[in-house]
Design a protein around this motif. Structure first.
Motif, PDB file in Angstrom:
ATOM      1  N   HIS A 105      -5.154 -11.257   0.282  1.00 25.33           N
ATOM      2  CA  HIS A 105      -5.298 -12.379   1.190  1.00 25.33           C
ATOM      3  C   HIS A 105      -5.969 -13.545   0.462  1.00 25.33           C
ATOM      4  O   HIS A 105      -7.132 -13.851   0.711  1.00 25.33           O
TER       5      HIS A 105
ATOM      6  N   PHE B 247      -2.985  -7.796  -5.230  1.00 23.54           N
ATOM      7  CA  PHE B 247      -2.323  -8.511  -4.133  1.00 23.54           C
ATOM      8  C   PHE B 247      -3.370  -8.752  -3.055  1.00 23.54           C
ATOM      9  O   PHE B 247      -4.471  -8.207  -3.131  1.00 23.54           O
TER      10      PHE B 247
ATOM     11  N   ALA C  78       0.835  -1.204   0.000  1.00 26.71           N
ATOM     12  CA  ALA C  78       0.000   0.000   0.000  1.00 26.71           C
ATOM     13  C   ALA C  78       0.875   1.261   0.000  1.00 26.71           C
ATOM     14  O   ALA C  78       0.614   2.217  -0.737  1.00 26.71           O
TER      15      ALA C  78
HETATM   16  C1  MLT Z   1      -3.291  -4.629   2.820  1.00 23.82           C
HETATM   17  O1  MLT Z   1      -3.712  -5.781   2.915  1.00 23.82           O
HETATM   18  O2  MLT Z   1      -2.101  -4.382   2.609  1.00 23.82           O
HETATM   19  C2  MLT Z   1      -4.237  -3.516   3.004  1.00 23.82           C
HETATM   20  O3  MLT Z   1      -5.545  -3.906   3.121  1.00 23.82           O
HETATM   21  C3  MLT Z   1      -3.914  -2.338   2.162  1.00 23.82           C
HETATM   22  C4  MLT Z   1      -4.472  -2.104   0.792  1.00 23.82           C
HETATM   23  O4  MLT Z   1      -5.538  -2.542   0.426  1.00 23.82           O
HETATM   24  O5  MLT Z   1      -3.871  -1.372   0.006  1.00 23.82           O
END
Ligand code: MLT
Ligand code: ZN
Length: 471
Positions: free
Chosen positions: A382, A380, A336
């Motif tokens: 989870h 990117f 991020a």
């Molecule tokens: C992440 O998982 O790094 C955050 O939710 C940040 C994002 O979505 O940029």
């Protein structure tokens, strides 16, 4: 009551440390992390404890002054930024940051809402436990913020979202009364589960001031692996392999696309790819266990070797020390920040069923490129729980302002794919201000009616975090 009166009453109540009115001191509270919104709060309130906070809310309620609760101000969707109306105050939770109790037998941590997630993790660690919640912004994000947004993060596949970690809450209601719900029971079926109504409500129903969180015993060993993969399909196969191998020990399975990794390596100091060659797809996998037996690392090594033999992994490395594990995690967690440094972006925080992530990662870039040739994809997130951060950057030749002017068209292109795959337009960041316009289409009819009924019951005068969630 004249508009000056509540401020005088608040000054009496909170004292000079607890009330900020100088424009230069207010400024950091008035703007969100992404710099999408800038508000004009009348003042910033910084109460020292729950009683002060409740009294301050009572004064605001009496004067019809809107209240915007704010934790670490890390919202990705403008969820903690006041409006430009001048009719609101920011209620900063930063001074409510005490650990009230920790119990390694009950495995509970009672902590105030203004403590950072990192501070809560550290308190748990000092007692031989772990708070199984980890997000990239954990050094700034606060417990109140992550509970109010039901944050997810890196360990959702193993431990659930923030709401799954909460046993009890203390909440200041819109009229200044306090709900003392700080119970630490594992079973408690006594009518409606009120805490769940405040969790994920983005501060629109009440202000969370403290919580009882579930802990787990601290892991005795962990293995962090970083792998280059031939495709998103391979990432899904690797996830399935990891789950079948040791579901109980798998705590994180994160995906990173090639362009996002390039940005991290380019913009974040002291980062380097721990593999010989760059790739289009990467995975970060963490296994952890409270068992002490030998062979844990070897087991993961053997599994990665099998994944390589099956063509799921091109190259991989296992962290050989805590420092290496941290360095690998930085590559993921700085996405991020790297993207912010690289310039303008349009973010989509979406979820789809885990099995459909590869299809999403194929179809969403195609939909965006059909709309805007040359658009750059930073994907990117989870993968282990189906939550992908599907962020876009302008084509090389396009001015940032022209790109940002098309944010809804770009988001709609992505969300068309999300809808087809049965997903959600907000997986873990919430609705905030940014996504309110999507609510009628995605959560309209009975669902939005029920949400409005709750809002009216808990905050009949609409004083708490107005302009968030509801269109
Ligand atoms: C992440 O998982 O790094 C955050 O939710 C940040 C994002 O979505 O940029
Ligand atoms: Zn995330």
């Amino acid at each position: 009551m004249s508009s000056a009166e509540p401020l005088a009453a608040l000054a009496d109540l909170l004292g000079p440390r607890g009330l900020i009115t100088a424009p230069a001191d207010i400024a950091p509270y008035a703007e969100d992390w992404r710099r999408l919104y800038r508000g004009r709060p009348r003042a910033v309130l910084r109460p020292a404890n729950t009683a002060e906070l409740a009294a301050a809310v009572g004064i605001c309620a009496g004067a019809g002054l809107g209240i915007v609760p704010q934790g670490g101000n890390t919202s990705m969707v403008g969820g903690a930024t006041p409006s430009a109306s001048g009719g609101e105050v920011v209620l900063a939770l930063s001074r409510l940051n005490r650990v009230r109790a920790i119990d390694p037998v009950d495995l509970t941590l009672t902590i105030e809402a203004g403590a950072t997630v990192k501070a809560a993790q550290d308190a748990a660690a000092a007692a031989g436990c772990q708070l199984p919640l980890s997000i990239a912004s954990e050094g700034s994000a606060t417990i109140g913020g992550v509970l109010s947004t039901n944050a997810g993060g890196n360990m959702t596949l193993r431990y659930g979202n923030a709401r799954d970690l909460v046993l009890g809450l203390e909440v200041v209601l819109a009229d200044g009364r306090v709900w003392e719900g700080l119970r630490r029971l594992r079973k408690d079926n006594t009518g409606y589960c009120l805490r769940q109504i405040f969790l994920g409500a983005e501060g629109t129903l009440g202000i969370i001031t403290a919580a009882v969180l579930k802990l787990v015993p601290a892991p005795r060993q962990r293995v962090v692996a970083f792998a280059a993969l031939p495709s998103a399909e391979a990432a899904l196969s690797l996830l399935t392999r990891c789950q079948r191998r040791d579901q109980a020990a798998l705590v994180a399975f994160e995906y990173m696309g090639g362009h996002g990794m390039e940005l991290v390596l380019q913009h974040i100091p002291d980062t380097q790819l721990p593999l010989a060659a760059a790739a289009e797809h990467y995975a970060l996998v963490e296994f952890a266990s409270s068992r002490a037996e030998a062979g844990f690392t070897e087991d993961v090594e053997e599994m990665i070797a099998q994944a390589m033999a099956a063509g799921e992994v091109r190259d991989a490395t296992l962290a050989a020390s805590e420092a290496q594990a941290r360095a690998i995690w930085r590559l993921r967690e700085e996405h991020a920040e790297a993207q912010k440094r690289a310039g303008a972006s349009i973010k989509n925080d979406v979820s789809v069923p885990v099995s459909l992530v590869p299809e999403f990662l194929r179809a969403a870039p195609a939909a965006c490129r059909a709309l805007m040739p040359g658009i750059r994809v930073v994907a990117f997130g989870h993968l282990g729980d189906g939550n992908i951060h599907f962020n876009l950057r302008p084509p090389e030749t396009m001015a940032e302002a022209d790109f940002l002017a098309q944010d809804h068209a770009v988001m709609d292109a992505v969300l068309g794919v999300v809808r087809r795959l049965g997903g959600s337009f907000s997986a873990e960041h919430g609705v905030g201000r940014l996504k309110t316009y999507l609510m009628p289409d995605w959560r309209g009819g009975v669902e939005l009616d029920l949400m409005r009924a709750l809002k009216t019951a808990f905050d009949p005068h609409g004083l708490l975090n107005a302009g968030k969630i509801f269109p």
